[in-house]
Design an enzyme around this catalytic site. Structure first.
Site, PDB file in Angstrom:
ATOM      1  N   HIS A 104      46.698  14.127  30.336  1.00  0.00           N
ATOM      2  CA  HIS A 104      45.630  14.970  30.863  1.00  0.00           C
ATOM      3  C   HIS A 104      45.100  15.976  29.836  1.00  0.00           C
ATOM      4  O   HIS A 104      44.200  16.750  30.154  1.00  0.00           O
ATOM      5  CB  HIS A 104      46.111  15.681  32.134  1.00  0.00           C
ATOM      6  CG  HIS A 104      46.247  14.744  33.301  1.00  0.00           C
ATOM      7  ND1 HIS A 104      46.648  15.136  34.547  1.00  0.00           N
ATOM      8  CD2 HIS A 104      46.013  13.405  33.396  1.00  0.00           C
ATOM      9  CE1 HIS A 104      46.668  14.081  35.358  1.00  0.00           C
ATOM     10  NE2 HIS A 104      46.303  13.022  34.679  1.00  0.00           N
ATOM     11  N   HIS A 157      46.604   2.279  32.319  1.00  0.00           N
ATOM     12  CA  HIS A 157      46.615   1.547  33.587  1.00  0.00           C
ATOM     13  C   HIS A 157      47.010   0.090  33.398  1.00  0.00           C
ATOM     14  O   HIS A 157      47.542  -0.533  34.308  1.00  0.00           O
ATOM     15  CB  HIS A 157      45.252   1.669  34.275  1.00  0.00           C
ATOM     16  CG  HIS A 157      45.060   3.009  34.907  1.00  0.00           C
ATOM     17  ND1 HIS A 157      44.351   3.202  36.047  1.00  0.00           N
ATOM     18  CD2 HIS A 157      45.534   4.226  34.546  1.00  0.00           C
ATOM     19  CE1 HIS A 157      44.375   4.490  36.379  1.00  0.00           C
ATOM     20  NE2 HIS A 157      45.076   5.125  35.473  1.00  0.00           N
TER      21      HIS A 157
END
Ligand SMILES: *[C@@H]1O[C@H](CO)[C@@H](O)[C@H](O)[C@H]1NC(C)=O
Ligand SMILES: *[C@@H]1O[C@H](CO)[C@@H](O)[C@H](O)[C@H]1NC(C)=O
Ligand SMILES: *[C@@H]1O[C@H](CO)[C@@H](O)[C@H](O)[C@H]1NC(C)=O
Length: 699
Positions: free
Chosen positions: A271, A108
């Site tokens: 993921h 992020h």
């Protein structure tokens, strides 16, 4: 429940481990993010930058730079590795391992990068400050940073937050068995979040990159939703429609410079690790009771809940295997959001029946190109490893610019995204001799045969053209991601040579090719272009300019595209100055560079003059701008500049809206006024600005 009445603007497909907790009502009237700020707080958190349009330096405070010690990178990595499994009671680690959490932090921090203007990215470490700190997608990441605090303290100013955050992601991936192709260190921390204001939400972002429908933002913004890193993982505007999510994913990853292969490798590789958090519908801090209330198993971050694989702290390709193995059924998760689970959970072992996907994961099955990659990675782990390793490195390093800016012991060889240049020559040409050769073109008595019609008294005064070429070559530089600039001389190559604003530059290059061929070794095109511009400026009355040689010529690659998306010339001028890393004074000074009438004509503006003498550098430019009234002629240049004519006594003077931006903008206008009054001040500022820009890409 809430899902139907509110759009939840949350989280990223890519790292929705990661996602966030804030619900955001879409304001039917205006931009939802503004509504949000009103609701949230009247008192801004500490370090919130308030001025939208300040020119800001990126560098750390001088005191910090002076106390820097050489860094023991291996020791930092060992400390990070130790911290990964040292679970703290203030924020217990999922599965006893902070790895996935720190991968999310690094992602992020870096994932805000966008190709349109090179803004975003982890360099600067602005995820520590507002506005990024407050983004929905960054919920709970303050705790991840808190985990790293002791390491930051230990190494002090020799280790930037931005390097520490990125390196933590890398160490986390490898400690869980994942790939790393290396690490590019050397990030510097900003002192506040000013440089992220333009990512939104802010007035500056609305001026430069408006998003009329939040959730459907387009270029130049990177994400589809302000406050998220990529797309809404629940589906477009929160609608759980996997095929509708496909174009959002492709567009937003594309605007962030990722192709299909990189996109699928990053989503599925990311993921492989960790889980989403949305333990109950009540929201952040509200799930569970007792000492574990709001944390550990009771965490609420994105509002989604569950892992993507049965082994969330191990590097595997199980994510892809799972996507293909099950029939994904939509349901409402414990946090109240649309999620997907295997249809036949009853017959699956618990580790598999607990697996969850987001709409933006399932979307990968709904596009032929994505689906083919899902299949490839499901059967070929080494292929995933190669692609994820390279894509991750690109994700976290591309705001660092060319590989020459990377520091540390594990810098990998130059990657394509770093737009590598050949090695510089060992011996450089005699630049004084080159200067003499260039000077021959700058005299009206020249008997040289090359001609570019229309320039100067006898058609042979090339000064303004040499200046234009150097300016065009160097002004592609972006201080935001350190790409562009004249080094490489890509103005000779496709696609740059065909940009509308470079019309006619091939003719100038042709004139200079005589000089170039006299120095078969040691003189690059890039050095010659800059030196010719500087020679012309000095001849035109500029103060002495400091030339530094050693540029090289690229064989391929391209510079960042011209930014053509601005609302008006004022916004363009301010933002271009900032992207180039120039101060307001430097930008205004450079606008008075020589302008060639013949070049104006080639750009479609007619053979018009700006000043009384196109071969002389002077502050007359500012006097003319300030003293005349300007009337649009309705003529536009090939690159979209709008022409204006002086009214009344101004006679046949013409400028464009790019020039007028200097008097429309109050800050620029003051500077223009001071230059108009003071030729010496202008010339000093010009020399400083020119030299700064010409050397900006020499690292
Ligand atoms: C350009 O757009 C900005 C942002 O909307 C506005 O504030 C400014 O007044 C405009 N300037 C001109 C000259 O149109
Ligand atoms: C999103 O933007 C696209 C094009 O930019 C447009 O066609 C579409 O209608 C928009 N959708 C919404 C919900 O605003
Ligand atoms: C997948 O699930 C849907 C909905 O439960 C069902 O209609 C469909 O038959 C299932 N398909 C397969 C191949 O199991």
């Amino acid at each position: 429940m809430i899902a139907n009445t509110k759009k939840m603007l949350v989280a990223v497909a890519a790292v929705a481990v990661l996602v966030s907790n804030a619900f955001q009502p879409v304001d039917a009237v205006g931009c939802p993010m503004l509504a949000r700020r009103d609701v949230r707080s009247s008192a801004l958190p500490p370090n919130h930058p308030t001025s939208d349009y300040t020119f800001h330096t990126r560098d750390e405070p001088l005191a910090d730079a002076l106390t820097k010690k050489p860094l023991d990178w291996a020791a930092v990595e060992a400390d990070i590795e130790k911290a990964l499994t040292d679970s703290k009671s203030f924020w217990p680690a999922d599965f006893g391992n902070y790895g996935p959490f720190l991968i999310r932090l690094a992602w992020h921090c870096a994932g805000s990068y966008r190709t349109s203007d090179g803004r975003g990215g982890c360099d600067g470490g602005r995820i520590r400050f507002n506005p990024e700190l407050e983004w929905e997608d960054n919920a709970n990441l303050d705790k991840a940073r808190q985990l790293l605090e002791p390491i930051k303290k230990k190494y002090g100013s020799s280790l930037s937050w931005s390097d520490l955050i990125t390196l933590s992601g890398d160490v986390a991936i490898t400690s869980m068995g994942g790939p790393s192709i290396g690490f590019c260190g050397g990030r510097k921390d900003d002192v506040d979040g000013t440089d992220s204001l333009v990512l939104g939400p802010s007035a500056e972002q609305i001026a430069i990159a408006p998003c009329p429908v939040n959730g459907n933002c387009s270029s130049p913004l990177g994400p589809t939703t302000i406050g998220l890193i990529y797309v809404n993982p629940e589906g477009p505007m929160g609608v759980p429609d996997p095929s509708g999510s496909v174009p959002d994913i492709r567009s937003s990853f594309g605007r962030m410079g990722m192709n299909d292969r990189e996109t699928v490798a990053l989503i599925g590789g990311g993921h492989s690790f960790g889980k989403t958090h949305g333990a109950c519908p009540a929201g952040a801090g509200q799930c569970g009771s007792g000492p574990d209330k709001g944390k550990g198993p009771n965490t609420f971050t994105s509002g989604f809940e569950g892992p993507w694989t049965s082994r969330p702290t191990e590097w595997t390709n199980e994510y892809f295997v799972n996507l293909l193995a099950y029939n994904w059924t939509k349901f409402t998760g414990p946090g109240g959001k649309n999620q997907w689970k295997p249809a036949d959970t009853d017959v699956l072992p618990p580790s598999k029946s607990a697996i969850r996907m987001l709409t933006a994961d399932v979307a990968l099955l709904y596009d032929p190109s994505y689906r083919a990659l899902v299949k490839e990675y499901a059967r070929d782990l080494p292929s995933l490893e190669r692609d994820f390793g390279a894509a991750w490195y690109k994700l976290v390093s591309r705001d660092m610019g060319p590989v020459s800016r990377c520091r540390g012991p594990r810098v990998p060889p130059p990657q394509p995204f770093q737009n590598p240049l050949p090695a510089p020559p060992t011996k450089l040409a005699d630049f004084r001799a080159v200067r003499k050769d260039v000077e021959q073109y700058l005299t009206t008595k020249s008997s040289l045969s090359e001609q570019i019609p229309g320039d100067g008294p006898n058609g042979r005064n090339y000064g303004a053209l040499f200046v234009e070429l150097a300016w065009r070559c160097a002004s592609t530089f972006r201080a935001t991601d350190f790409f562009g600039g004249c080094n490489g001389a890509r103005i000779r190559l496709n696609p740059e040579k065909n940009w509308p604003e470079n019309t006619g530059m091939d003719k100038v290059l042709h004139v200079l090719s005589k000089v170039k061929s006299k120095y078969p070794a040691g003189l690059s095109w890039a050095d010659l272009i800059v030196l010719a511009g500087e020679t012309a400026l000095e001849k035109a009355g500029s103060n002495r300019l400091s030339f530094v040689g050693g540029r090289v010529d690229a064989k391929d690659g391209s510079n960042p595209e011209p930014r053509t998306y601005y609302l008006n010339a004022s916004v363009a001028a301010r933002d271009s100055a900032k992207v180039m890393g120039l101060t307001a004074t430097q930008y205004v000074a450079l606008s008075a560079r020589l302008r060639s009438p013949s070049q104006q004509a080639r750009l479609g503006l007619g053979d018009k003059t700006y000043t009384s003498d196109a071969s002389r550098l002077s502050s007359e430019y500012f006097q003319i701008l300030l003293k005349n009234k300007w009337i649009p002629t309705g003529v536009e240049s090939k690159s979209g500049a709008k022409q204006y004519k002086a009214s009344g006594k101004g006679g046949d003077l013409f400028v464009t809206d790019a020039d007028l931006a200097l008097i429309w903008d109050p800050e620029f206008r003051k500077i223009a006024q001071s230059f108009a009054k003071d030729q010496r001040k202008f010339k000093a500022a010009f020399a400083d600005a020119w030299s700064t820009l010409m050397k900006a890409d020499l690292f």
